[in-house]
Design a protein around this motif. Structure first.
Motif, PDB file in Angstrom:
ATOM      1  N   TRP A 128       0.855  -1.192   0.000  1.00 16.11           N
ATOM      2  CA  TRP A 128       0.000   0.000   0.000  1.00 16.11           C
ATOM      3  C   TRP A 128       0.887   1.236   0.000  1.00 16.11           C
ATOM      4  CZ3 TRP A 128      -3.736   1.406   4.632  1.00 16.11           C
ATOM      5  CH2 TRP A 128      -4.401   2.607   4.331  1.00 16.11           C
ATOM      6  N   ASP A 129       0.932   1.929  -1.168  1.00 14.93           N
ATOM      7  CA  ASP A 129       1.596   3.230  -1.250  1.00 14.93           C
ATOM      8  C   ASP A 129       0.513   4.272  -0.974  1.00 14.93           C
ATOM      9  OD1 ASP A 129       2.420   5.748  -2.279  1.00 14.93           O
ATOM     10  OD2 ASP A 129       3.933   4.786  -3.536  1.00 14.93           O
ATOM     11  N   VAL A 130       0.607   4.926   0.169  1.00 12.90           N
ATOM     12  CA  VAL A 130      -0.489   5.808   0.609  1.00 12.90           C
ATOM     13  C   VAL A 130      -0.638   7.022  -0.308  1.00 12.90           C
ATOM     14  CG1 VAL A 130      -0.426   5.075   3.014  1.00 12.90           C
ATOM     15  CG2 VAL A 130       0.961   7.013   2.298  1.00 12.90           C
ATOM     16  N   LEU A 131       0.446   7.420  -0.999  1.00  8.03           N
ATOM     17  CA  LEU A 131       0.315   8.555  -1.924  1.00  8.03           C
ATOM     18  C   LEU A 131      -0.618   8.185  -3.074  1.00  8.03           C
ATOM     19  CD1 LEU A 131       1.073  11.338  -3.107  1.00  8.03           C
ATOM     20  CD2 LEU A 131       2.988  10.206  -4.252  1.00  8.03           C
ATOM     21  N   HIS A 132      -0.390   7.035  -3.656  1.00 15.10           N
ATOM     22  CA  HIS A 132      -1.127   6.710  -4.879  1.00 15.10           C
ATOM     23  C   HIS A 132      -2.589   6.385  -4.613  1.00 15.10           C
ATOM     24  CE1 HIS A 132       2.238   7.190  -7.494  1.00 15.10           C
ATOM     25  NE2 HIS A 132       2.985   6.574  -6.595  1.00 15.10           N
ATOM     26  N   SER A 133      -2.897   5.701  -3.521  1.00 12.96           N
ATOM     27  CA  SER A 133      -4.321   5.441  -3.239  1.00 12.96           C
ATOM     28  C   SER A 133      -5.051   6.758  -2.975  1.00 12.96           C
ATOM     29  CB  SER A 133      -4.477   4.468  -2.068  1.00 12.96           C
ATOM     30  OG  SER A 133      -3.826   4.947  -0.914  1.00 12.96           O
ATOM     31  N   TRP A 134      -4.335   7.720  -2.358  1.00 11.43           N
ATOM     32  CA  TRP A 134      -4.920   9.036  -2.115  1.00 11.43           C
ATOM     33  C   TRP A 134      -5.119   9.773  -3.440  1.00 11.43           C
ATOM     34  CZ3 TRP A 134      -1.994  13.876  -2.256  1.00 11.43           C
ATOM     35  CH2 TRP A 134      -2.727  14.984  -1.797  1.00 11.43           C
TER      36      TRP A 134
END
Ligand SMILES: O=C(O)c1ccc(O)c(O)c1
Length: 301
Positions: free
Chosen positions: A182-188
């Motif tokens: 989970w890359d939090v930047l990309h899901s955001w």
């Protein structure tokens, strides 16, 4: 919701790593000094020929790198590869991709790293085709990954940047050795709420990449906490069983994700933003920020 986090006082603390994407070209010895000086227990190795560790290095170099890490007491969290499992490929390209995946698994196993990172890279392909190809290729490498004790993690990125998109691939694979990063930047950037990303990925989650940027338009890496990425909300989901969780709980730890004891990896994209502030001086405050968000450090001022 059931919490297994350290708010209960019994679970192990989360562990911290940084990616060598943040320190382009830095020799392994310097990376290790940086990790130990700044309190990071692990390092994600960008597995690209520009860097000291990549699939073309030989057995002696692999053994030497493994020993350097062991001597320093730092773990190699992952081999971050560039294989694109959802990309369109002709027959020759299909064989090359299978070989690339195998080589990443062998490299991780030789280094004693538990994870391999891969990208989707589906581009503008119809989602159904990209999903099916990605699932088939990941399922094909799963037996080798199992034999070598490595998990191959599909990162939330490019064509599959949300948890929902990654889960469309990972659900059908249905193999413990294939999971999610989970890359939090990309899901955001994909417009997904952290609780929804977590609900989609928790049964598959290997570890979490954190980073911060000013906005969706300006993605120059910033110190953790200086930008607008919802890090607090993302971290608050970890160790929680999603309210709508169903099906088997695959994690041996008995949680849907790794929760406490899992890894947070700061992936500072210095390689792609050479003008960004150098990472080394930011590492210790960044770790302290994460610890505060986890409720595990001195209160924020
Ligand atoms: O390894 C990389 O190059 C890379 C680039 C951008 C990302 O968001 C990422 O997670 C990795």
């Amino acid at each position: 919701m059931v919490s297994t986090g350290n708010a209960h006082g019994t679970a192990p603390a989360m562990r911290f790593a940084f990616s060598t994407l943040g320190v382009p070209g830095m020799p392994v010895a310097d990376v290790l000094r940086l990790a130990t000086d700044t309190g990071y227990q692990g390092v994600e190795l960008r597995a690209h020929p520009e860097e000291p560790v990549h699939p073309l290095i030989g057995m002696r170099e692999r053994a030497a790198v493994r020993k350097q890490f062991a001597d320093a007491g730092v773990e190699i969290l992952a081999v971050a590869g560039y294989a694109q499992v959802a990309a369109a490929r002709d027959t020759a390209g299909e064989e090359e991709l299978a070989q690339e995946l195998s080589e990443l698994v062998w490299l991780a196993a030789d280094l004693g790293a538990p994870y391999v990172r891969v990208f989707p890279g589906g581009g503008e392909r119809p989602a159904a085709e990209a999903d099916a190809d990605a699932a088939r290729r990941l399922a094909a490498v799963a037996p080798l990954a199992a034999e070598r004790g490595v998990r191959v993690l599909l990162e939330t990125h490019d064509s599959h940047r949300t948890g929902a998109a990654a889960a469309r691939v990972l659900g059908p694979v249905g193999h413990r050795q294939v999971g999610a990063l989970w890359d939090v930047l990309h899901s955001w950037l994909g417009g997904e709420e952290p609780t929804d990303t977590h609900a989609a990925l928790a049964p598959h989650l290997g570890y979490v990449q954190v980073k911060d940027v000013a906005s969706a338009e300006d993605r120059t890496p910033l110190p953790l906490g200086a930008g607008t990425v919802p890090l607090a909300a993302a971290l608050a989901t970890l160790g929680q069983d999603p309210a709508d969780a169903h099906g088997p709980v695959p994690a041996p730890e008995g949680t849907y994700d790794q929760g406490a004891g899992g890894w947070l990896c700061w992936e500072y994209e210095k390689r792609w933003y050479p003008g960004a502030t150098d990472l080394p001086a930011l590492l210790a405050p960044g770790r302290a920020h994460l610890q505060r968000l986890l409720g595990d450090g001195p209160a924020a001022s």
